[in-house]
Design a protein around this motif. Structure first.
Motif: not given
Length: 387
Positions: A321-329, A336-345
């Motif tokens: 829901v956060a990615m859909v309504f707030l985006g990823t900027d 949770t989005g930052a941690l998900n990006a951290l897992l990739g990088s």
């Protein structure tokens, strides 16, 4: 009756329940303890050994080079190159050493290794070594590579958390998650409390149908309602010429998704309150609003706290829901989005990942332990007294 006497009078069924609860608690705490300890460990130690060895130190194999021929000195009938492979590394000691990568711990510290061709090597536990040859060292003998098993004492640091909260952008995402979660927990509680009171103690046409509708909405998957809600949200935004990615938008989205369960839980509890209290207040001339704010709301605090735990944990751990309504900027990215990006990088940087994970779970833990005594009271009271 003594304490020991009362203990042995506990039945086997109750003992089994206590033992099962203890096992579940231990199993639940072990991963959390592991993350906490790992986040405080030095990077090198975290890579080389498990968190359960944190207080016993660790051992890792590293490569080092011996001195050059121009450092040799004659000692009787042999030529010696001496030095220290732990130069500048305080607090470490050597357990074993070797001259081949296949056998990095072939010799114990202090043992003399016969390397053939008149060569021998001794590496002591403090890192000092003695490399000898029966003839003068030639150019091909300089800078020989050796492998040493280094024992390091336990090292703990807060640098991992500093890196996460500053340079990794997790600090801003932490604030973003709080900005989303707190209002998204309070708003549905306020609305659902009014609705639950109305469905419990106010007579109006269609009340039974509304109760059935609320129960039916609980089982509707979030993914099924996400797209229609997003289209409605974007349509309203276009009519009002408002930005599409805003905090109020996600607040109301989480409110909509959490409202059915909130109304169900609160109604079950409020409907079980003593009828005499409500009727006495009405006889005294109190309005429904006064009854709700002065009587029902204070008595319903356990149920409110129960739902607050569920809603807070659900919103805090939400990613979709956060990615859909707030985006990823970066300015709106939740934790949770930052941690998900951290897992990739930074998937190989365990010290960063463990610190980030503990930052993520510390707030839900505080909320749960702060309100957990009301959780069972609110749920059980509603299920027993619900009408």
């Amino acid at each position: 009756m003594t304490l020991s006497g009362s203990f042995f009078k506990i039945g086997p069924a109750r003992l089994f329940v206590h033992f099962a609860v203890l096992v579940i608690v231990i199993i639940w705490l072990i991963p959390t303890l592991g993350i906490f300890v790992s986040a405080l460990r030095d990077k090198d130690q975290l890579v080389s050994s498990g968190w359960w060895t944190a207080f016993a130190g660790s051992s890792r194999t590293v490569a080092a080079r011996l001195g050059q021929p121009d450092q040799q000195k004659q000692d009787g009938t042999v030529y010696v190159i001496a030095g220290n492979v732990l130069e500048g590394q305080q607090g470490r000691s050597i357990r074993a050493f070797g001259t081949r990568v296949q056998q990095p711990a072939a010799y114990k510290a202090g043992e003399t290794a016969d390397l053939g061709d008149g060569l021998s090597l001794t590496v002591n536990d403090d890192g000092s070594y003695r490399y000898t040859k029966t003839a003068a060292f030639g150019p091909d003998d300089g800078g020989r590579r050796v492998y040493i098993s280094v024992a390091t004492p336990p090292e703990f640091t807060l640098q991992n958390y500093k890196n996460v909260l500053t340079s990794e952008g997790i600090g801003q995402s932490f604030i973003n998650s709080l900005t989303v979660t707190i209002p998204a927990t309070i708003i549905p509680i306020l609305i659902a409390a009014f609705a639950a009171y109305a469905l419990s103690w106010m007579e109006f046409p269609g009340r039974a149908l509304l109760i059935a509708l609320v129960v039916g909405l609980i089982v509707v998957p979030l993914q099924m309602s996400l797209i229609p809600l997003l289209r409605l949200y974007n349509g309203i935004g276009s009519l009002l010429d408002a930005p599409s990615k805003t905090y109020p938008g996600i607040w109301f989205a989480h409110t909509a998704f959490g409202m059915p369960l909130a109304i169900y839980l609160l109604r079950a509890y409020i409907a079980g309150l003593p009828k005499e209290i409500i009727e006495s207040a009405r006889v005294d001339g109190a309005s429904d609003f006064e009854i709700f704010t002065r009587i029902v709301l204070p008595l319903s605090f356990p149920a409110l706290a129960s739902f607050a735990i569920f809603q807070f944990l659900w919103v805090w751990n939400d990613l979709l829901v956060a990615m859909v309504f707030l985006g990823t900027d970066r300015d709106h990215l939740v934790l949770t989005g930052a941690l998900n990006a951290l897992l990739g990088s930074r998937g190989g940087n365990w010290e960063i990942l463990t610190a980030s994970a503990f930052v993520t779970i510390v707030v839900p833990l505080l909320v749960f332990f702060g309100l957990q005594r009301y959780l069972v009271r609110g749920l059980l009271a509603g299920s027993v007294k619900g009408g």
